[in-house]
Design an enzyme around this catalytic site. Structure first.
Site, mmCIF file in Angstrom:
data_model
loop_
_atom_site.group_PDB
_atom_site.id
_atom_site.type_symbol
_atom_site.label_atom_id
_atom_site.label_comp_id
_atom_site.label_asym_id
_atom_site.label_seq_id
_atom_site.Cartn_x
_atom_site.Cartn_y
_atom_site.Cartn_z
ATOM 1 N N GLU A 275 0.807 -1.222 0.000
ATOM 2 C CA GLU A 275 0.000 0.000 0.000
ATOM 3 C C GLU A 275 0.843 1.275 0.000
ATOM 4 O O GLU A 275 0.470 2.284 -0.600
ATOM 5 C CB GLU A 275 -0.982 0.012 1.170
ATOM 6 C CG GLU A 275 -0.338 -0.055 2.541
ATOM 7 C CD GLU A 275 -1.366 0.091 3.667
ATOM 8 O OE1 GLU A 275 -1.954 1.168 3.782
ATOM 9 O OE2 GLU A 275 -1.574 -0.871 4.414
ATOM 10 N N SER B 130 0.081 6.739 8.519
ATOM 11 C CA SER B 130 1.463 6.385 8.202
ATOM 12 C C SER B 130 2.187 7.640 7.728
ATOM 13 O O SER B 130 1.620 8.419 6.948
ATOM 14 C CB SER B 130 1.521 5.354 7.071
ATOM 15 O OG SER B 130 1.163 4.085 7.533
ATOM 16 N N ARG C 245 9.182 4.599 5.805
ATOM 17 C CA ARG C 245 8.071 4.923 6.721
ATOM 18 C C ARG C 245 8.713 5.326 8.032
ATOM 19 O O ARG C 245 9.294 4.501 8.722
ATOM 20 C CB ARG C 245 7.159 3.706 6.895
ATOM 21 C CG ARG C 245 5.925 3.984 7.749
ATOM 22 C CD ARG C 245 5.063 2.705 7.875
ATOM 23 N NE ARG C 245 3.788 2.961 8.525
ATOM 24 C CZ ARG C 245 3.603 2.987 9.850
ATOM 25 N NH1 ARG C 245 4.631 2.768 10.666
ATOM 26 N NH2 ARG C 245 2.405 3.229 10.360
ATOM 27 N N SER D 134 -7.497 4.980 8.142
ATOM 28 C CA SER D 134 -8.009 4.523 9.440
ATOM 29 C C SER D 134 -6.976 4.874 10.502
ATOM 30 O O SER D 134 -7.285 5.445 11.542
ATOM 31 C CB SER D 134 -8.212 3.012 9.439
ATOM 32 O OG SER D 134 -8.844 2.592 8.282
HETATM 33 N N1 ATP Z 1 -17.720 7.551 3.480
HETATM 34 C C1 ATP Z 1 -16.827 7.312 4.455
HETATM 35 N N2 ATP Z 1 -17.006 6.268 5.295
HETATM 36 C C2 ATP Z 1 -16.141 6.010 6.279
HETATM 37 N N3 ATP Z 1 -15.037 6.761 6.506
HETATM 38 C C3 ATP Z 1 -14.791 7.806 5.703
HETATM 39 C C4 ATP Z 1 -15.682 8.129 4.637
HETATM 40 N N4 ATP Z 1 -15.177 9.212 3.996
HETATM 41 C C5 ATP Z 1 -14.065 9.561 4.623
HETATM 42 N N5 ATP Z 1 -13.812 8.727 5.663
HETATM 43 C C6 ATP Z 1 -12.647 8.872 6.543
HETATM 44 O O1 ATP Z 1 -11.569 8.280 5.862
HETATM 45 C C7 ATP Z 1 -10.944 7.287 6.679
HETATM 46 C C8 ATP Z 1 -10.449 6.164 5.803
HETATM 47 O O2 ATP Z 1 -9.500 6.703 4.916
HETATM 48 P P1 ATP Z 1 -8.783 5.832 3.787
HETATM 49 O O3 ATP Z 1 -9.782 5.289 2.852
HETATM 50 O O4 ATP Z 1 -7.712 6.699 3.228
HETATM 51 O O5 ATP Z 1 -8.132 4.705 4.689
HETATM 52 P P2 ATP Z 1 -8.239 3.123 4.653
HETATM 53 O O6 ATP Z 1 -7.546 2.673 3.419
HETATM 54 O O7 ATP Z 1 -9.623 2.676 4.840
HETATM 55 O O8 ATP Z 1 -7.409 2.790 5.970
HETATM 56 P P3 ATP Z 1 -5.917 2.255 6.165
HETATM 57 O O9 ATP Z 1 -5.090 2.927 5.104
HETATM 58 O O10 ATP Z 1 -5.519 2.676 7.529
HETATM 59 O O11 ATP Z 1 -6.027 0.779 5.951
HETATM 60 C C9 ATP Z 1 -12.000 6.885 7.681
HETATM 61 O O12 ATP Z 1 -11.424 6.385 8.868
HETATM 62 C C10 ATP Z 1 -12.758 8.175 7.895
HETATM 63 O O13 ATP Z 1 -12.114 8.998 8.836
HETATM 64 C C1 PAU Z 2 -1.781 -0.361 9.517
HETATM 65 C C2 PAU Z 2 -1.886 0.669 8.394
HETATM 66 C C3 PAU Z 2 -0.546 0.766 7.666
HETATM 67 C C4 PAU Z 2 -2.957 0.136 7.417
HETATM 68 O O1 PAU Z 2 -3.115 1.025 6.352
HETATM 69 C C5 PAU Z 2 -2.332 2.061 8.907
HETATM 70 O O2 PAU Z 2 -3.596 1.971 9.471
HETATM 71 C C6 PAU Z 2 -1.354 2.653 9.925
HETATM 72 O O3 PAU Z 2 -0.332 3.145 9.546
HETATM 73 N N1 PAU Z 2 -1.708 2.645 11.225
HETATM 74 C C7 PAU Z 2 -0.874 3.209 12.272
HETATM 75 C C8 PAU Z 2 -0.002 2.142 12.904
HETATM 76 C C9 PAU Z 2 1.048 2.763 13.825
HETATM 77 O O4 PAU Z 2 2.121 3.155 13.336
HETATM 78 O O5 PAU Z 2 0.773 2.918 15.016
#
Ligand code: ATP
Ligand code: PAU
Length: 415
Positions: free
Chosen positions: A178, A233, A245, A230
């Site tokens: 990712e 990073s 990172r 969520s």
């Molecule tokens: N329609 C939506 N539903 C849920 N969350 C949303 C929405 N739009 C924006 N967000 C926000 O975006 C965040 C998710 O962002 P993004 O899609 O970039 O991450 P992800 O790929 O799901 O998570 P990660 O990269 O940590 O695995 C949610 O936690 C929330 O704060």
């Molecule tokens: C676990 C990932 C990389 C998934 O996208 C992301 O949610 C993240 O960077 N979380 C924070 C983890 C940490 O460094 O505490």
């Protein structure tokens, strides 16, 4: 996405508190050139359906981003392929909403894109990752496996759902890291999409004159990327092919949404942001002036700086009178400021001046963008610049173009 989507899944990021670069071993530099695992030929061999890949997926902890490449001309596909393409096209383009939770972001559409020598447009669709079981049912029902035997995927879910895709949908997920994808996506989108993809807020300290301005992102190195999904990073990008990172925090977009739902009873991100837009965090936070009666001059802390996030909520009376709008705003401000503060420390340690903030947390969230712009400028005395990207700040969706392209040995060519 056809039916009401139901089952959730447990893709919680590992829990940790916000930590700084010093406590996190810096990972080895990644070389983007080594991103693909298989040879180009092995990818071509894996194709089953039309002579090019049409989908890419980014399966994140909260949202799954799906991209669909729509070729402008399908006359030279064989009859069966044309039929499948038309069916898919009718389904996806017939609406901008799929079931109760799938959305196509029309404003993100990228026209006149060239993939594997074909002109076409890229469409962006998102749905909550918790709805993956229903998406898998849909993929089975719509016979996605007729389009390709493999699909490129990134995000943690590419690992989490690999087996189920293979056994249920008969699609192999070709997994891409990712963060590799993120960095590559940033480079791609700025070069190819796009006039003035990158922007900043001028005069971030003065709300009346603070406005969006284009930023020339040519020759951007070194820069920091703060990906607010969520979790968060933080990457230090030194050149087109090298990044590491440097830090992260589990206090991210998922935390904002989770806490906001708990505190206000809201149910969606949009609702949370809308509430926050009408709230005042000063009714919830304790400010420096609530403690000093004014500024704390010796160390340059202004009276209206937050001394203690949610600090007023220790009082029963204040808790009783707290409005949900104010709680939403305070949650947003707390999370945003914390991320800004970690980013600032990383920038300092890495000796970097440009900080690019991305991730869907910033979707429809100008409040946080302006706050980050303010925080970078204010706390660094103007030496740090917060940058944002036009493409709805969710660059990871654009990576899917790269993923699609790579399936057929597409070279990442400099214009
Ligand atoms: N329609 C939506 N539903 C849920 N969350 C949303 C929405 N739009 C924006 N967000 C926000 O975006 C965040 C998710 O962002 P993004 O899609 O970039 O991450 P992800 O790929 O799901 O998570 P990660 O990269 O940590 O695995 C949610 O936690 C929330 O704060
Ligand atoms: C676990 C990932 C990389 C998934 O996208 C992301 O949610 C993240 O960077 N979380 C924070 C983890 C940490 O460094 O505490």
């Amino acid at each position: 996405m056809d039916q009401k989507l139901s089952n959730g899944h447990a893709n919680d990021p590992p829990s940790s508190n916000g930590h700084q670069d010093s406590s996190q071993p810096v990972q080895e530099d990644n070389t983007l050139g080594k991103m693909r695992k298989g040879s180009p030929d092995s990818f071509c061999d894996l194709r089953g359906g039309p002579s090019m890949p049409l989908f890419g997926m980014d399966i994140g902890g909260t949202l799954t981003k799906l991209v669909y490449f729509e070729p402008d001309n399908i006359d030279d596909f064989d009859q069966a392929e044309q039929q499948t393409l038309r069916t898919i096209h009718r389904y996806l383009m017939g609406s901008t909403a799929y079931g109760t939770t799938g959305i196509r972001d029309v404003h993100l559409e990228m026209k006149e894109q060239n993939i594997c020598g074909r002109q076409g447009r890229i469409h962006f669709i998102r749905f909550p990752t918790s709805q993956m079981p229903a998406f898998i049912d849909l993929a089975k029902y719509r016979k996605f496996s007729g389009l390709a035997s493999g699909i490129c995927a990134t995000g943690g879910g590419a690992y989490m759902f690999e087996d189920v895709f293979e056994s249920e949908v008969h699609l192999q997920l070709h997994k891409y890291d990712e963060l590799d994808s993120l960095v590559k996506g940033i480079h791609y989108i700025d070069r190819y999409n796009l006039n003035s993809e990158c922007y900043y807020f001028c005069n971030p300290l003065d709300p009346s004159s603070c406005e969006k301005m284009p930023f020339n992102f040519q020759d951007p190195y070194p820069y920091l990327v703060v990906n607010i999904g969520s979790g968060v990073s933080i990457l230090s990008v030194r050149s087109k092919s090298q990044y590491s990172r440097v830090s992260g925090t589990s206090l991210g977009g998922g935390t904002f949404l989770g806490l906001c739902c708990l505190l206000t009873g809201c149910e969606t991100f949009e609702e949370a942001i809308e509430l926050a837009s009408r709230g005042d965090s000063e009714n919830i936070d304790k400010l420096v002036k609530d403690i000093y009666g004014g500024d704390y001059n010796k160390f340059g802390l202004k009276g209206d700086a937050v001394a203690s996030s949610f600090g007023q909520m220790m009082s029963k009376e204040k808790r009783k009178s707290a409005k949900k709008e104010d709680l939403a705003r305070a949650t947003l401000v707390t999370l945003t400021n914390n991320i800004g503060s970690i980013a600032r420390m990383c920038a300092k340690t890495e000796k970097i001046e440009r900080v690019v903030f991305v991730g869907n947390f910033l979707r429809v969230n100008t409040i946080s963008m302006k706050l980050l712009a303010f925080a970078m400028e204010y706390w660094s005395n103007g030496s740090l610049k917060a940058l944002f990207l036009e493409h709805e700040v969710c660059i990871r969706i654009a990576i899917c173009k790269i993923l699609l392209s790579q399936c057929l040995d597409f070279r990442f060519v400099d214009p």
